[in-house]
Design a protein around this motif. Sequence first.
Motif, PDB file in Angstrom:
ATOM      1  N   SER A   1       0.846  -1.195   0.000  1.00  0.00           N
ATOM      2  CA  SER A   1       0.000   0.000   0.000  1.00  0.00           C
ATOM      3  C   SER A   1       0.877   1.239   0.000  1.00  0.00           C
ATOM      4  O   SER A   1       1.598   1.500   0.973  1.00  0.00           O
ATOM      5  CB  SER A   1      -0.908   0.027   1.232  1.00  0.00           C
ATOM      6  OG  SER A   1      -1.551   1.290   1.343  1.00  0.00           O
TER       7      SER A   1
ATOM      8  N   SER B   1      -0.195   4.370  -0.002  1.00  0.00           N
ATOM      9  CA  SER B   1      -0.733   5.400   0.895  1.00  0.00           C
ATOM     10  C   SER B   1      -0.430   5.074   2.356  1.00  0.00           C
ATOM     11  O   SER B   1      -0.037   5.960   3.128  1.00  0.00           O
ATOM     12  CB  SER B   1      -2.243   5.551   0.682  1.00  0.00           C
ATOM     13  OG  SER B   1      -2.907   4.328   0.932  1.00  0.00           O
ATOM     14  N   LEU B   2      -0.586   3.816   2.743  1.00  0.00           N
ATOM     15  CA  LEU B   2      -0.260   3.434   4.112  1.00  0.00           C
ATOM     16  C   LEU B   2       1.240   3.540   4.367  1.00  0.00           C
ATOM     17  O   LEU B   2       1.670   3.923   5.460  1.00  0.00           O
ATOM     18  CB  LEU B   2      -0.740   2.010   4.401  1.00  0.00           C
ATOM     19  CG  LEU B   2      -2.230   1.844   4.701  1.00  0.00           C
ATOM     20  CD1 LEU B   2      -2.643   0.378   4.622  1.00  0.00           C
ATOM     21  CD2 LEU B   2      -2.583   2.421   6.066  1.00  0.00           C
TER      22      LEU B   2
ATOM     23  N   ALA C   1     -10.327   6.106   9.606  1.00  0.00           N
ATOM     24  CA  ALA C   1      -9.413   5.209   8.895  1.00  0.00           C
ATOM     25  C   ALA C   1     -10.172   4.317   7.911  1.00  0.00           C
ATOM     26  O   ALA C   1      -9.688   4.041   6.811  1.00  0.00           O
ATOM     27  CB  ALA C   1      -8.638   4.354   9.897  1.00  0.00           C
TER      28      ALA C   1
ATOM     29  N   PHE D   1      -9.346   4.337   4.003  1.00  0.00           N
ATOM     30  CA  PHE D   1      -8.987   3.077   3.352  1.00  0.00           C
ATOM     31  C   PHE D   1      -9.905   2.810   2.158  1.00  0.00           C
ATOM     32  O   PHE D   1      -9.457   2.349   1.100  1.00  0.00           O
ATOM     33  CB  PHE D   1      -9.081   1.937   4.367  1.00  0.00           C
ATOM     34  CG  PHE D   1      -8.457   0.645   3.915  1.00  0.00           C
ATOM     35  CD1 PHE D   1      -7.086   0.528   3.763  1.00  0.00           C
ATOM     36  CD2 PHE D   1      -9.256  -0.464   3.656  1.00  0.00           C
ATOM     37  CE1 PHE D   1      -6.504  -0.673   3.357  1.00  0.00           C
ATOM     38  CE2 PHE D   1      -8.688  -1.667   3.262  1.00  0.00           C
ATOM     39  CZ  PHE D   1      -7.314  -1.767   3.103  1.00  0.00           C
TER      40      PHE D   1
ATOM     41  N   GLU E   1      -7.843   2.592  -1.064  1.00  0.00           N
ATOM     42  CA  GLU E   1      -7.601   1.193  -1.451  1.00  0.00           C
ATOM     43  C   GLU E   1      -8.835   0.521  -2.051  1.00  0.00           C
ATOM     44  O   GLU E   1      -8.778  -0.656  -2.411  1.00  0.00           O
ATOM     45  CB  GLU E   1      -7.123   0.385  -0.234  1.00  0.00           C
ATOM     46  CG  GLU E   1      -5.880   0.942   0.441  1.00  0.00           C
ATOM     47  CD  GLU E   1      -4.630   0.866  -0.428  1.00  0.00           C
ATOM     48  OE1 GLU E   1      -4.638   0.129  -1.436  1.00  0.00           O
ATOM     49  OE2 GLU E   1      -3.656   1.572  -0.093  1.00  0.00           O
TER      50      GLU E   1
ATOM     51  N   LEU F   1      -5.916  -0.075  11.113  1.00  0.00           N
ATOM     52  CA  LEU F   1      -5.560   0.932  10.103  1.00  0.00           C
ATOM     53  C   LEU F   1      -5.165   2.259  10.760  1.00  0.00           C
ATOM     54  O   LEU F   1      -4.220   2.921  10.335  1.00  0.00           O
ATOM     55  CB  LEU F   1      -6.741   1.163   9.159  1.00  0.00           C
ATOM     56  CG  LEU F   1      -7.064   0.051   8.167  1.00  0.00           C
ATOM     57  CD1 LEU F   1      -8.449   0.258   7.572  1.00  0.00           C
ATOM     58  CD2 LEU F   1      -6.008   0.007   7.074  1.00  0.00           C
TER      59      LEU F   1
ATOM     60  N   LEU G   1      -1.603   2.982  11.759  1.00  0.00           N
ATOM     61  CA  LEU G   1      -0.692   3.391  10.700  1.00  0.00           C
ATOM     62  C   LEU G   1      -1.018   4.784  10.174  1.00  0.00           C
ATOM     63  O   LEU G   1      -0.117   5.583   9.909  1.00  0.00           O
ATOM     64  CB  LEU G   1      -0.755   2.376   9.547  1.00  0.00           C
ATOM     65  CG  LEU G   1      -0.358   0.946   9.937  1.00  0.00           C
ATOM     66  CD1 LEU G   1      -0.532   0.001   8.766  1.00  0.00           C
ATOM     67  CD2 LEU G   1       1.082   0.897  10.431  1.00  0.00           C
ATOM     68  N   TYR G   2      -2.288   5.090  10.030  1.00  0.00           N
ATOM     69  CA  TYR G   2      -2.676   6.404   9.503  1.00  0.00           C
ATOM     70  C   TYR G   2      -2.376   7.535  10.480  1.00  0.00           C
ATOM     71  O   TYR G   2      -2.162   8.674  10.061  1.00  0.00           O
ATOM     72  CB  TYR G   2      -4.169   6.429   9.190  1.00  0.00           C
ATOM     73  CG  TYR G   2      -4.575   5.780   7.885  1.00  0.00           C
ATOM     74  CD1 TYR G   2      -3.881   6.027   6.698  1.00  0.00           C
ATOM     75  CD2 TYR G   2      -5.683   4.932   7.827  1.00  0.00           C
ATOM     76  CE1 TYR G   2      -4.273   5.442   5.495  1.00  0.00           C
ATOM     77  CE2 TYR G   2      -6.083   4.345   6.630  1.00  0.00           C
ATOM     78  CZ  TYR G   2      -5.376   4.601   5.469  1.00  0.00           C
ATOM     79  OH  TYR G   2      -5.775   4.024   4.280  1.00  0.00           O
TER      80      TYR G   2
END
Length: 330
Positions: free
Chosen positions: A24, A26-27, A261, A265, A269, A281, A284-285
Motif C-alpha cells: 500500500s 498510501s499506508l 481510517a 482506506f 484502497e 488501520l 498506521l494512519y
Amino acid sequence: MAAQPAGGPKPQKPFHIVTPVLESLSLSKAAGTKVFMKMENVQPSGSFKIRGIGHLCQDAARKGCQRFVCSSGGNAGLAAALAARELAVPITVVVPGSSGPTAVRKLQQLGATVEVYGKVWDDANSRAQELAKTEGWVIIPPFDHPLVWEGHASLVRELKDSLEDKPGAIVVAVGGGGLLAGVVAGLQQVGWQDVPIIAAETLGAHSFHEALKAGRLVTLPDITSVATCLGAKTVAARALECARECQVISQVVQDEEAVRAVQQFLDEERALVEPACGAALAVLYSGRLQRLQSEGRLPAPLRPVLLVVCGGSNIHTGQLRALRSQLGLQ
C-alpha cells in the motif's frame, strides 16, 4: 484389490483461501515505512475468521456432531454458517442486538437459524452455552479454542511464502484475542518469534489493553465502542499468555480515528472494512508507528510492516455514513 493410498484418508480441503499480500503506497507514506497488506477481507466469509472456525467445524463434523452453535458479533457466525453449509450440518447462531440487521440477514442467507439475544456478545455467548447443552450440539467458540488458533496460524505460514523477509512488525486488531493467538502460533511455527505484534483496539472495547496493564484478565463493565466486532468484555486468557511469549505492543485508538481510517482506506484502497479493522488501520494512519519508534519500542529504521486487513461483513456504505454522522465526522 486396489491399493489404498498411503497415510490413510485424504485430509479435507480447508474452507479459506490463500489471500493476496499487497503493498500500500498510501499506508507506507503515512507510516513512514513500507507497508504490506494481508487481504483477509476477500475470504469467502468476508474475514479471517473462516481460517480457524472452518478448521474447528471440520474437526467437530468428523467427530459426528449433529448441530453447531455459535455466538457471534457477526463475522464468526458467518464463518461458522459457511462451514456448516459446506459440511451439511445445521447451525444456530446467537447474536447480540448490537450486531444489527445486516449480520442477521447474511446469516439467514447462509441457512443459519439466528437468535438475537442480549445487548453485547457476552450475553449472546451465555445463551449459546445454554443451547450447546443439548445432546449432539457442539459449541463453536468465535475466538477461544486451540483449533481456532491453529487455523488462524495458516495466515503466517502464507506470509512466510509471500514475503522475501520477515516483517519489521505485524499490526492486528484484537477483539477476543483469537487472531492474536493464531498469529503468535504462526510466528512460532515459522521461527519468527522475534517479530513485534502491534495489537490495536478501540476505546470502549479495550479488554486486552486493560488485561495487559493489570497483568491479569479484566472484564470491562460494558462495550461502548462502535467497533462491535471487537466487543468481548473479557479477552481470552490465551491472548494474555501470548504477550508473555512474544513482544506485543498494545495500542488503543478512539472510535473517531477508527471510522476515519475506514473511510480513508475505502477512498485509497477501494475496500470497505469494519471499524474493528479500522482500529488497526488507524495505528498506521495516525502516526502511532513513528511514535513507537521515537519511544524506542520499535527499531528505526524499520523493516516493512505487515497489516492484517481482517475485513468484516457487517458494514455497508450506509452504515459508514451513519457512523460518521454519529461521531461528528461529516
